[in-house]
Design a protein around this motif. Sequence first.
Motif: not given
Length: 333
Positions: A9-14, A55-60, A135-143, A164-170
């Motif tokens: 549940k705490g995995g990277n949603k994007p 991206q599934f592996f990254v989520f896990v 991509l828009h969802k990921a961009a919002k998460e980056v911001l 560069n300040r985003a988390k590795p998964a995002t």
Amino acid sequence: MGGIFKLLKGGNKPSLIAALVNLFLGIIKGAAYFFTGNVAMFAEMMHSLGDAANQFFVFVGSALSKKAPTERFPNGFGRVVNLVCLGAVLIVGILSYETVKEGWHHFRHPSEESGGVLIALGVLLIGFILETFVLHKAAKEVLHEAGKEKAGIMAIPNSIAHLNRAKPATKLVWMEDLVATSGNLLAFLAIVIAYFTGFNALEGLVSMLIGFMMFYVVGRVFLDNARGAIGETDEEMHVHIGNLVMEDPHVTDIRRLEVVKEGEFLHVELVAETDPNQSLAYLDDVRDHLIELIMSQKNVTKVTLSFDEEDGKTEWKHHLKENKILNDEVNKS
């Protein structure tokens, strides 16, 4: 099992959204390639399936990285997400090679005409719309991770400056979906131009171009996560935390400061210089205050702090002057 689901549940949603979207796109692109034989569609199918697995592996991995430290692993599992990303890029690397190889074959032997143009264009249009949404969802998460909550319609271009300040998964999801969105558009244009001009070799060129873009993502993600797996200093937070500590009137200098990225988190180790005439009880209160202050900073999950005797040198002030610009950027965000 309950603990695993709680972690997921705490995995990277994007990354989860991107995995599901790309799996769907990979299936419909595969069906379109089966009926049309279009090589640009083959490239997009490989791209989407590769992104889905990646991206599934990254989520896990992002979920497992939030597992609490144990006696055997006292530093926690933050770097698991970096290790998973390193493994995931191998998949994309293999699919990138296959995409370039198939494109080169079609470029050299473009005589095979593909059919079902409308099917291919329709699938690519669906892909472009869905990839732009992800991509828009990921961009919002980056911001969001950069402390810029107001995203709106300009989230994608605005996120570039803060990537560069985003988390590795995002960051991985953002880069992969930027290439995926561009790839859908390029494949769409290639099919239209080839249909009206008869220049079928263009589809092979576009397929190779998509493959090379995938290789670029592989290289960038590999380098970023290799540094993270080794243990990389967060330069901006290093300066920011050092300046915060130096504002305390009981700290005269900083002997050593390390701010190391542990996946999505930061671990801080600090040796501060202070007046040796202060009592141990008084310095213990100062230590508690500084630890609370540092722990309140974004993404900091562990602080190790000790004091040393003032040696008469002001090393951090020199360092502070050299890095004033970096510190101003952190404060603004």
